[in-house]
Design a protein around this motif. Structure first.
Motif, mmCIF file in Angstrom:
data_model
loop_
_atom_site.group_PDB
_atom_site.id
_atom_site.type_symbol
_atom_site.label_atom_id
_atom_site.label_comp_id
_atom_site.label_asym_id
_atom_site.label_seq_id
_atom_site.Cartn_x
_atom_site.Cartn_y
_atom_site.Cartn_z
ATOM 1 N N LEU A 1 0.822 -1.208 0.000
ATOM 2 C CA LEU A 1 0.000 0.000 0.000
ATOM 3 C C LEU A 1 0.855 1.256 0.000
ATOM 4 C CD1 LEU A 1 -2.742 -1.067 2.576
ATOM 5 C CD2 LEU A 1 -3.043 -0.789 0.108
ATOM 6 N N ALA A 2 1.993 1.205 0.688
ATOM 7 C CA ALA A 2 2.847 2.386 0.781
ATOM 8 C C ALA A 2 3.532 2.701 -0.544
ATOM 9 C CB ALA A 2 3.885 2.195 1.886
ATOM 10 N N ARG B 1 2.431 2.148 -3.576
ATOM 11 C CA ARG B 1 1.446 2.590 -4.564
ATOM 12 C C ARG B 1 1.736 2.034 -5.963
ATOM 13 N NH1 ARG B 1 0.526 9.020 -3.042
ATOM 14 N NH2 ARG B 1 0.205 8.711 -0.795
ATOM 15 N N ALA B 2 2.323 0.853 -6.015
ATOM 16 C CA ALA B 2 2.627 0.246 -7.304
ATOM 17 C C ALA B 2 1.535 -0.720 -7.756
ATOM 18 C CB ALA B 2 3.964 -0.497 -7.225
ATOM 19 N N PHE B 3 0.527 -0.957 -6.911
ATOM 20 C CA PHE B 3 -0.511 -1.924 -7.239
ATOM 21 C C PHE B 3 -1.863 -1.224 -7.267
ATOM 22 C CE2 PHE B 3 2.901 -4.180 -5.074
ATOM 23 C CZ PHE B 3 3.173 -5.211 -5.961
ATOM 24 N N SER B 4 -2.692 -1.635 -8.215
ATOM 25 C CA SER B 4 -4.039 -1.075 -8.281
ATOM 26 C C SER B 4 -4.915 -1.590 -7.147
ATOM 27 C CB SER B 4 -4.678 -1.425 -9.631
ATOM 28 O OG SER B 4 -4.772 -2.837 -9.793
ATOM 29 N N ALA B 5 -4.623 -2.785 -6.640
ATOM 30 C CA ALA B 5 -5.368 -3.355 -5.525
ATOM 31 C C ALA B 5 -4.488 -4.381 -4.836
ATOM 32 C CB ALA B 5 -6.675 -3.992 -5.994
ATOM 33 N N VAL B 6 -4.693 -4.530 -3.529
ATOM 34 C CA VAL B 6 -3.981 -5.512 -2.713
ATOM 35 C C VAL B 6 -5.024 -6.399 -2.042
ATOM 36 C CG1 VAL B 6 -2.403 -5.894 -0.784
ATOM 37 C CG2 VAL B 6 -2.072 -3.921 -2.303
ATOM 38 N N MET B 7 -4.918 -7.710 -2.237
ATOM 39 C CA MET B 7 -5.841 -8.671 -1.649
ATOM 40 C C MET B 7 -5.084 -9.509 -0.624
ATOM 41 S SD MET B 7 -8.562 -11.225 -3.516
ATOM 42 C CE MET B 7 -7.435 -12.490 -4.045
ATOM 43 N N ARG C 1 -4.869 -0.809 11.757
ATOM 44 C CA ARG C 1 -3.634 -0.265 11.193
ATOM 45 C C ARG C 1 -3.651 -0.356 9.663
ATOM 46 N NH1 ARG C 1 -0.331 -3.338 13.672
ATOM 47 N NH2 ARG C 1 -0.023 -1.962 15.467
ATOM 48 N N LEU C 2 -4.109 -1.482 9.126
ATOM 49 C CA LEU C 2 -4.177 -1.612 7.670
ATOM 50 C C LEU C 2 -5.220 -0.682 7.070
ATOM 51 C CD1 LEU C 2 -3.860 -5.473 7.115
ATOM 52 C CD2 LEU C 2 -2.154 -3.713 6.662
ATOM 53 N N THR D 1 -2.726 6.244 2.062
ATOM 54 C CA THR D 1 -2.047 6.095 0.769
ATOM 55 C C THR D 1 -3.003 6.174 -0.415
ATOM 56 O OG1 THR D 1 -2.233 3.683 0.918
ATOM 57 C CG2 THR D 1 -0.228 4.690 1.801
ATOM 58 N N GLY D 2 -4.302 6.109 -0.155
ATOM 59 C CA GLY D 2 -5.263 6.132 -1.244
ATOM 60 C C GLY D 2 -5.364 4.826 -1.990
#
Length: 306
Positions: free
Chosen positions: A151-152, A154-160, A177-178, A185-186
């Protein structure tokens, strides 16, 4: 029988591709016969600009920037449906740019119980080659760190992030926290809880995901394609929603449009009817004994043992 169904499925895909090239109308599998689905032209593909995806009922204001959503499966046998819905949600949440991918952080226990992702199946589900990265950390702490780092950067469109059950090392503190990390980070974080119980969560939306029966698919000429498997269908029960949602939704995943649509077929979402293996009686009635149960005898009181 499986080979016949596979051959018919390939024939349908070929006819569908030819119809798209020729510009002929298509039937996507769960199209109603008498009334068109909202946002679609009857007998044709979705109408761009006014199409109503099923996710609009869950998120009327659209996907908020920096959101964390949780998808929960009550049983491990539903892990395939929960993961499939999660991937579709990641594809629908935010269009990926050419240099962005989806990161799936898997759980080792879930991988041993339900298997690892199958690349040809993912492509057939609608993902493009190289669009998904799958990681399986050894420990839960490593998985949480990887989700935070993804998330920090910002290289991925989504994190699962996939979690098995309700582990002790992933409570409300780590969940919060997540959620704050995604908000700052948006990014978009999808928490997939496989075989877990309902518990407190900082997610803006939590869904109970179950598989639903798929309807038979229709050919471009309107005939039914027998013996085939239709598009994936999911039954969603919102357990937590800040924006308001329906008590239950039945959505169909369209791999061509990479969108969810309401499943309007009368067979979609219907629970399967239980039918015993042998329709007859389990045991034949005996003819040499009285019809009713014998009367109870006298109750004898015994002294309590000292």
């Amino acid at each position: 029988m499986g080979a016949t169904a596979l051959a018919q499925e390939r024939l349908f895909a070929l006819r569908e591709a030819i119809a798209r090239i020729e510009g002929k109308p298509l039937s996507g599998g769960l199209e109603p016969v008498s009334e068109p689905c909202a946002g679609r032209s009857h007998g044709g593909p979705p109408v761009r600009g006014r199409e109503a995806t099923g996710l609009e009922n869950l998120l009327p204001e659209g996907f908020p920037k920096g959101a964390m959503i949780e998808a929960r499966g009550a049983q491990f046998r539903d892990a395939g449906a929960v993961s499939g819905f999660g991937l579709g949600l990641c594809l629908s949440a935010r269009p990926a740019r050419p240099n962005q991918r989806i990161l799936w952080i898997g759980d080792r226990f879930v991988g041993r119980e339900t298997g690892l992702p199958y690349a040809p199946g993912l492509v057939d589900y609608g993902l493009r080659p190289g669009e998904l990265l799958h990681a399986v950390p050894r420990r839960l702490e490593d998985a949480l760190w990887l989700a935070d780092a993804a998330l920090a950067c910002r290289a991925f469109s989504a994190v699962m992030l996939e979690v098995a059950g309700n582990p002790r090392g992933f409570g409300l503190t780590e969940n919060r926290r997540l959620s704050l990390k995604a908000k700052s980070t948006g990014g978009f974080l999808l928490l997939v809880r496989q075989g877990g119980e309902e518990e407190a969560s900082s997610a803006s939306l939590r869904l109970l995901v179950e598989p639903a029966p798929a309807a038979a698919r229709l050919l471009p000429d309107g005939s039914m394609l027998g013996g085939s498997i239709g598009h994936s269908v999911f039954r969603l029960v919102p357990e937590k929603s800040r924006l308001g949602a329906h008590p239950e939704l039945i959505l169909e995943w369209n791999r061509h449009d990479r969108q969810f649509y309401p499943a309007t077929s009368v067979h979609a979402g219907a629970r399967p009817v239980f039918r015993p293996a042998h329709p007859g009686a389990l045991a034949a009635a005996s003819g040499d004994r009285p019809a009713g149960a014998p009367a109870l005898g006298a109750v004898v009181a015994f002294d309590r043992a000292s």
